[in-house]
Scaffold this motif. Structure first.
Motif, PDB file in Angstrom:
ATOM      1  N   LYS A  75       0.809  -1.388  -0.038  1.00  0.00           N
ATOM      2  CA  LYS A  75       0.033   0.080   0.195  1.00  0.00           C
ATOM      3  C   LYS A  75       0.976   1.187  -0.120  1.00  0.00           C
ATOM      4  N   LEU A 191      -9.295  -2.512   2.640  1.00  0.00           N
ATOM      5  CA  LEU A 191      -8.392  -3.609   3.158  1.00  0.00           C
ATOM      6  C   LEU A 191      -9.332  -4.991   3.772  1.00  0.00           C
ATOM      7  N   CYS A 193     -10.805  -7.924   5.496  1.00  0.00           N
ATOM      8  CA  CYS A 193     -10.916  -8.325   6.940  1.00  0.00           C
ATOM      9  C   CYS A 193     -12.029  -9.407   6.948  1.00  0.00           C
ATOM     10  N   LEU A 199     -11.168  -6.775  13.104  1.00  0.00           N
ATOM     11  CA  LEU A 199     -11.192  -5.414  12.304  1.00  0.00           C
ATOM     12  C   LEU A 199     -10.770  -4.420  13.491  1.00  0.00           C
ATOM     13  N   THR A 200      -9.546  -3.974  13.548  1.00  0.00           N
ATOM     14  CA  THR A 200      -9.054  -2.966  14.655  1.00  0.00           C
ATOM     15  C   THR A 200      -9.505  -1.774  14.279  1.00  0.00           C
ATOM     16  N   HIS A 203      -7.664   0.081  11.777  1.00  0.00           N
ATOM     17  CA  HIS A 203      -8.089  -0.176  10.065  1.00  0.00           C
ATOM     18  C   HIS A 203      -9.686   0.628  10.069  1.00  0.00           C
ATOM     19  N   GLU A 206      -8.916   4.204   9.598  1.00  0.00           N
ATOM     20  CA  GLU A 206      -8.527   4.742   8.390  1.00  0.00           C
ATOM     21  C   GLU A 206      -9.643   4.603   7.076  1.00  0.00           C
ATOM     22  N   THR A 207     -10.113   3.535   7.138  1.00  0.00           N
ATOM     23  CA  THR A 207     -11.382   3.581   6.135  1.00  0.00           C
ATOM     24  C   THR A 207     -12.135   4.501   6.230  1.00  0.00           C
ATOM     25  N   ASP A 249     -16.130  -2.886   6.614  1.00  0.00           N
ATOM     26  CA  ASP A 249     -16.048  -1.202   6.795  1.00  0.00           C
ATOM     27  C   ASP A 249     -15.866  -0.608   5.822  1.00  0.00           C
ATOM     28  N   ASP A 291      -4.210  -4.817  -1.774  1.00  0.00           N
ATOM     29  CA  ASP A 291      -5.161  -5.471  -0.443  1.00  0.00           C
ATOM     30  C   ASP A 291      -5.059  -6.945  -0.684  1.00  0.00           C
TER      31      ASP A 291
END
Length: 344
Positions: A75, A191, A193, A199-200, A203, A206-207, A249, A291
């Protein structure tokens, strides 16, 4: 006077209802049998339903690749590193001045859909500013291609998650190009998941901040420079309509983009500013190779109705259509699907 003879009405009643019931039952059985026959015929047709061949469905002016390389990128993904170069030039598309003299800002304009849109906008007579993260080599390639179309081009590096950058970039574009008539919100983070529990927070943020907050912030930043006849085009997705189990997400943000499009279109209607959205199916850009693992990338787009992903040049004319006051002056709040079929 002679007395009238009384008469009584007589109703004829069958001696027995059994023959009628038997006939009705036989008719029902024949109908059921006929329906089963139709069902069997349809099942046979379904089993023989033709599927896209190895080259996928080809419905355009030139054949597009259907086999993707088994390649994964780091990325944010550089287009020049792809083994199969995305097609963005649309050589059979002839410009006709649909955007003559207009000034456009395109986020995520260094590669993929953004690059293809920048080139067609330039071919239609627009000046172009591309915003990108840090893919400098790709951005310069896009800038060169736009300038070869005879248009001015500005390339600005930055993060649309940052509202200060959005404001600064809008001002910079206005100064360089003399104004802003078109915004294409196209920057994206994706990304996969497979489990929501995995799913952190980082993460998720960011989305959310890239895909929807960035769109809102860019629209807010350019609106002071827009007047009657201007337009905003957002890039949505088929995932907003159908979801994706491993892109919870991302799908959610794309759904938000579709809703944002309709809401903003309603708000800006009185100002003569149109807001629309293009919802692509699978498109061959650096986004997915940056990805998925390489074996999965090789299958990219195979499950679409056309059996292949789109090339960016197959998406860009839709953006021209929505951006041009010549072709779309009465269109606002629309979600235009470009999915290779009813579901993509």
């Amino acid at each position: 006077m002679a007395a009238r003879k009384k008469t009584s009405a007589r109703v004829s009643v069958p001696a027995s209802g059994k023959p009628a019931k038997k006939a009705a039952g036989q008719a029902a059985e024949r109908t059921a049998e006929r329906q089963r026959g139709l069902q069997d015929a349809v099942k046979k047709q379904g089993a023989q339903k033709p599927k896209p061949g190895k080259e996928g469905v080809q419905a355009g002016s030139r054949r597009q690749p259907a086999r993707m390389p088994a390649q994964s990128l780091e990325k944010p993904g550089n287009e020049h590193e792809l083994q199969l170069a995305p097609r963005y030039m649309a050589p059979d598309y002839k410009g006709s001045g649909k955007l003559q003299g207009l000034r456009a800002v395109i986020t995520g304009g260094d590669s993929g859909i953004g690059r293809a849109v920048a080139i067609l906008f330039a071919r239609e007579g627009a000046y172009v500013a591309i915003l990108y993260l840090d893919e400098h080599e790709d951005a310069q390639a896009t800038r060169k291609a736009v300038e070869e179309e005879g248009a001015r081009c500005v390339a600005i590096s930055g993060d649309v998650r940052d509202p200060a950058f959005c404001t600064q970039a809008a001002g910079q574009v206005r100064q360089a190009l003399g104004g802003i008539d078109i915004l294409v919100n196209n920057a994206a983070f994706q990304l996969h998941c497979n489990r929501l529990e995995d799913l952190t927070d980082a993460h998720l943020q960011e989305t959310l901040q890239t895909n929807i907050a960035g769109y809102v912030q860019m629209a807010r930043a350019v609106l002071p420079y827009m007047g009657e006849g201007a337009s905003i085009i957002n890039t949505g997705s088929e995932t907003a309509l159908f979801g994706s189990p491993s892109l919870i997400d991302y799908s959610a943000t794309k759904g938000a983009i579709h809703a944002f499009t309709k809401a903003l279109a309603a708000q800006l209607l009185g100002r003569g500013i149109r807001v629309n959205c293009v919802a692509p199916g699978p498109v061959w850009t650096p986004l997915n190779p940056a990805d998925k693992d390489a074996p999965e990338v090789a299958k990219f787009g195979k499950d679409s109705d056309m059996g292949r992903p789109a090339q960016p040049e197959e998406l860009s004319p839709a953006y021209v259509f929505l951006a041009s006051p010549v072709t779309a002056s009465y269109i606002s709040g629309a979600i235009l699907p470009v999915m290779g079929g009813p579901r993509g």
